[in-house]
Design a protein around this motif. Structure first.
Motif, short mmCIF file in Angstrom:
data_model
loop_
_atom_site.label_atom_id
_atom_site.label_comp_id
_atom_site.label_asym_id
_atom_site.label_seq_id
_atom_site.Cartn_x
_atom_site.Cartn_y
_atom_site.Cartn_z
N SER A 120 0.83 -1.21 0.00
CA SER A 120 0.00 0.00 0.00
C SER A 120 0.86 1.25 0.00
CB SER A 120 -0.93 -0.01 1.21
OG SER A 120 -0.20 -0.04 2.43
N PHE A 124 0.85 3.76 -3.31
CA PHE A 124 0.42 5.15 -3.09
C PHE A 124 1.55 6.13 -3.40
CE2 PHE A 124 -0.56 8.82 -0.29
CZ PHE A 124 -1.76 9.19 -0.88
N TYR A 181 7.14 8.28 2.05
CA TYR A 181 6.69 8.76 0.75
C TYR A 181 7.72 9.71 0.13
CZ TYR A 181 2.19 6.81 2.11
OH TYR A 181 1.19 5.95 2.51
#
Length: 318
Positions: A120, A124, A181
């Motif tokens: 995930s 993302f 991220y």
């Protein structure tokens, strides 16, 4: 002075010659037409893509069986090395111990959670990188000043190991998902942007001139001409961008450890190393490899096949 008979004979000769010439020209034109039809038929045969559905048996033999055989061969060699005791057991555990570690994770209900935590995050982060890198690649490819300024930087960032971004990202953002991220973006954006730039560089200028003639400029030209024409290079950049996203994420999960981050594949691998559990280490490596291959086969391979098939570069539909 020629008489009427001579004049008539001359006219008859001229008429016969003219008729012969006309017949020869007609025959020549007919032959040329036949040659042209044959050439067009040959070109059509070359351009025609024979599309057929692959049978389940062919899929099994060509796609499924080879990797199964390769994996089985690796396991057999691994088992032989263990039996031959080429090294200590704690350095090269038996394949059965790795299977036991996998089975234990499954029975404890942790296997899918560990995989999903990493997948995930990776997907993302990749989507964010895609949203940033696509317009960036278009601007770099089409604006000379921006290309001269940012082109070398993007190439340099692409060659920089992703693990180098983990320490500064931890200092800047702390041990949280935002740090993860950020590392993914710094690893994936240059690859995707450079892939798009390379694809646009290979677009024939005639396409752009034809688009301008039809009134396609700016974003309309980018959407309907540049991106479709540059699609093969763009897809290659996407594949490389995913690879860099996954590698960047694993580096961040191995180095950064916090309860807020949860347990992903990279952190599981690092935990097994700290426990000196080589079976767990090999299981972590195997799971990371399997997830990377699965995303490639389930997501990017079908996209690539579709792009190639639309351009007549695949002989059959799979």
């Amino acid at each position: 002075m020629a008489g009427p008979e001579t004049t008539g004979a001359t006219d008859a000769t001229d008429t016969t010659a003219t008729g012969t010439t006309a017949t020869g020209i007609a025959a020549s034109r007919k032959k040329d037409a036949q040659d042209m039809e044959g050439l067009e038929a040959g070109l059509d045969a070359l351009d025609t893509v024979q599309i057929r559905r692959t049978s389940p048996t062919e899929v099994l033999v060509q796609k499924v069986l080879p990797p199964i055989v390769a994996v089985a061969l690796v396991v057999v060699i691994w088992k032989l090395l263990v039996v031959a005791k080429v090294t200590d057991d704690y350095k090269l555990p038996d394949p059965g111990l790795v299977w036991d570690a996998l089975r234990q994770l499954w029975l404890q209900g942790e296997l899918l959670d560990i995989i999903w935590t990493s997948v995930s995050r990776g997907l993302f982060g990749f989507l964010i990188a895609l949203a940033i890198a696509t317009p960036l690649g278009l601007v770099v490819a089409r604006v000379k000043f921006v290309r001269a300024a940012l082109g070398p930087i993007l190439s340099g960032l692409q060659s920089l190991p992703s693990v180098a971004w983990v320490p500064p990202a931890v200092i800047w953002l702390g041990l949280n998902d935002q740090m993860m991220y950020t590392v993914i973006l710094l690893g994936a954006v240059p690859s995707i942007a450079n892939g798009l730039v390379a694809g646009i560089d290979q677009v024939p200028p005639l396409f752009l001139r034809a688009g301008r003639t039809l009134g396609a400029r700016g974003l309309v030209s980018a959407r309907h001409i540049l991106l479709p024409a540059a699609l093969p290079g763009y897809v290659a950049g996407l594949k490389q961008g995913w690879a860099f996203s996954w590698r960047s994420l694993m580096a961040a999960e191995i180095i950064a450890k916090s309860p807020e981050l949860g347990l992903g594949l990279g952190q599981y691998l690092e935990n097994q190393r700290n426990n000196s559990d080589m079976a767990g280490v090999l299981l972590g490596i195997t799971l990371i490899l399997v997830v990377g291959i699965a995303i490639e086969l389930l997501v990017f391979a079908p996209i690539e096949r579709r792009v190639l098939r639309s351009r007549g570069l695949l002989a059959s539909a799979h």
